[in-house]
Design a protein around this motif. Structure first.
Motif, short mmCIF file in Angstrom:
data_model
loop_
_atom_site.label_atom_id
_atom_site.label_comp_id
_atom_site.label_asym_id
_atom_site.label_seq_id
_atom_site.Cartn_x
_atom_site.Cartn_y
_atom_site.Cartn_z
N THR A 97 41.23 43.81 -6.86
CA THR A 97 41.31 43.91 -5.35
C THR A 97 40.76 42.17 -4.56
N GLU A 98 40.11 41.08 -5.01
CA GLU A 98 40.04 40.49 -4.61
C GLU A 98 41.50 39.20 -4.11
N ASP A 99 42.30 39.63 -4.99
CA ASP A 99 43.25 38.87 -4.44
C ASP A 99 43.83 39.38 -3.41
N LEU A 100 44.20 40.81 -3.02
CA LEU A 100 44.17 41.74 -2.23
C LEU A 100 43.57 41.17 -0.51
N GLN A 101 42.04 41.14 -0.95
CA GLN A 101 41.07 40.86 0.39
C GLN A 101 41.13 39.51 0.54
N ARG A 102 41.77 38.68 -0.02
CA ARG A 102 42.35 37.23 0.70
C ARG A 102 43.43 37.36 1.32
N SER A 103 44.46 38.67 1.05
CA SER A 103 45.13 38.65 2.37
C SER A 103 44.73 38.85 3.44
N LEU A 104 43.35 39.62 4.07
CA LEU A 104 42.09 39.98 4.88
C LEU A 104 41.49 38.95 6.00
N GLN A 105 42.35 37.68 5.43
CA GLN A 105 41.57 36.38 6.23
C GLN A 105 42.03 35.70 6.98
N GLY A 106 43.44 36.24 7.35
CA GLY A 106 44.38 35.99 8.52
C GLY A 106 45.35 34.99 8.33
N GLY A 107 45.41 33.97 7.03
CA GLY A 107 45.85 32.83 6.99
C GLY A 107 47.20 32.95 6.89
N PRO A 108 48.08 31.83 6.39
CA PRO A 108 49.71 32.33 6.19
C PRO A 108 49.64 32.85 4.84
N PRO A 163 47.39 34.45 0.94
CA PRO A 163 48.51 34.86 0.85
C PRO A 163 48.65 36.18 2.19
N ALA A 164 49.35 36.61 1.92
CA ALA A 164 49.40 37.77 3.68
C ALA A 164 50.01 38.82 2.48
N THR A 165 49.83 40.11 3.16
CA THR A 165 49.90 41.34 2.70
C THR A 165 50.73 41.97 3.20
N TRP A 166 52.18 43.22 3.01
CA TRP A 166 52.50 43.81 4.59
C TRP A 166 52.03 45.64 3.37
N VAL A 167 51.54 46.43 4.52
CA VAL A 167 51.95 47.75 4.20
C VAL A 167 52.92 48.44 4.16
N LEU A 168 53.57 49.74 3.94
CA LEU A 168 53.90 50.52 4.50
C LEU A 168 53.08 52.12 4.76
N VAL A 169 54.11 52.08 5.56
CA VAL A 169 52.59 53.58 6.41
C VAL A 169 53.83 54.51 7.27
N ASP A 170 53.80 55.78 6.83
CA ASP A 170 54.78 56.72 7.03
C ASP A 170 53.04 57.95 7.45
N ASN A 171 53.51 58.51 8.08
CA ASN A 171 52.33 59.99 8.41
C ASN A 171 51.33 59.39 8.24
N GLY A 172 50.62 58.53 8.52
CA GLY A 172 49.35 57.84 8.32
C GLY A 172 48.63 57.28 7.57
N ARG A 173 49.62 57.29 6.57
CA ARG A 173 49.72 56.96 5.06
C ARG A 173 50.01 55.68 4.70
N ASN A 201 51.18 44.56 8.79
CA ASN A 201 50.48 43.46 8.19
C ASN A 201 48.55 44.01 7.85
N LEU A 202 48.35 43.86 6.22
CA LEU A 202 47.40 44.68 5.54
C LEU A 202 45.49 44.26 6.79
N ILE A 203 45.77 43.01 7.45
CA ILE A 203 45.13 43.01 8.49
C ILE A 203 44.12 44.48 9.26
N GLU A 204 45.43 45.70 9.14
CA GLU A 204 45.57 46.77 9.84
C GLU A 204 44.72 47.56 9.34
N HIS A 205 44.74 47.37 8.03
CA HIS A 205 44.26 48.81 7.34
C HIS A 205 43.22 47.88 5.95
#
Length: 154
Positions: free
Chosen positions: A37-48, A50-60, A5-9
């Motif tokens: 930027t603001e659209d993505l920041q709304r995903s950090l609020q933890g509600g259902p 908007p929500a965003t997930w990220v693809l992470v590989d080797n810490g990036r 989840n983007l909340i972790e990053h």
């Protein structure tokens, strides 16, 4: 490769916003980089949503996918939307997009959502290979797009 989840990053918001803006600003001509930027920041609020997930590989961070209440100024009766599915060009063709879409649809299913929609100007076959169904095609902001859906519950 993993999906978080983007909340972790939260540090990734600025880079993701730049990628999204560069990729899709022509579909959202009224929005600038700050809006993305603001659209993505709304995903950090933890509600259902908007929500965003990220693809992470080797810490990036290499990509993202979001679920939004709305993603178009047309088709307002359809919701929610899978949106902003993006994989960095250096990681494309390695299954990251497939992993993102699968993880997001699974998370939505767990949250009790019954259906998702998306629109795509060029990746219809990719989404069909993941079980998405074409609803219709339309011209959206000067570009031909496919509007698709996927049932998440029986």
């Amino acid at each position: 490769m993993r999906i978080d989840n983007l909340i972790e990053h939260p540090h990734a918001v600025a880079e993701l916003a730049r990628w999204h803006f560069d990729e899709w600003c022509h579909l959202y001509p009224e929005q600038g980089l700050d809006d993305f930027t603001e659209d993505l920041q709304r995903s950090l609020q933890g509600g259902p949503l908007p929500a965003t997930w990220v693809l992470v590989d080797n810490g990036r961070i290499w990509g993202s996918a979001s679920v939004l209440e709305r993603d178009m100024v047309t088709n307002l009766h359809l919701r929610p939307w899978l949106a902003s599915v993006y994989v960095h060009p250096q990681q494309r063709g390695r299954g990251g997009g497939r992993a993102l879409v699968s993880a997001v649809t699974a998370a939505c299913r767990e949250r009790g959502l019954t259906e998702l929609y998306l629109f795509t100007p060029g990746q219809e076959q990719f989404y069909q290979s993941l079980g998405w169904t074409l609803l219709k095609r339309e011209t959206y902001r000067g570009e031909e797009v496919a509007i698709m859906n996927q049932r998440l519950q029986d």
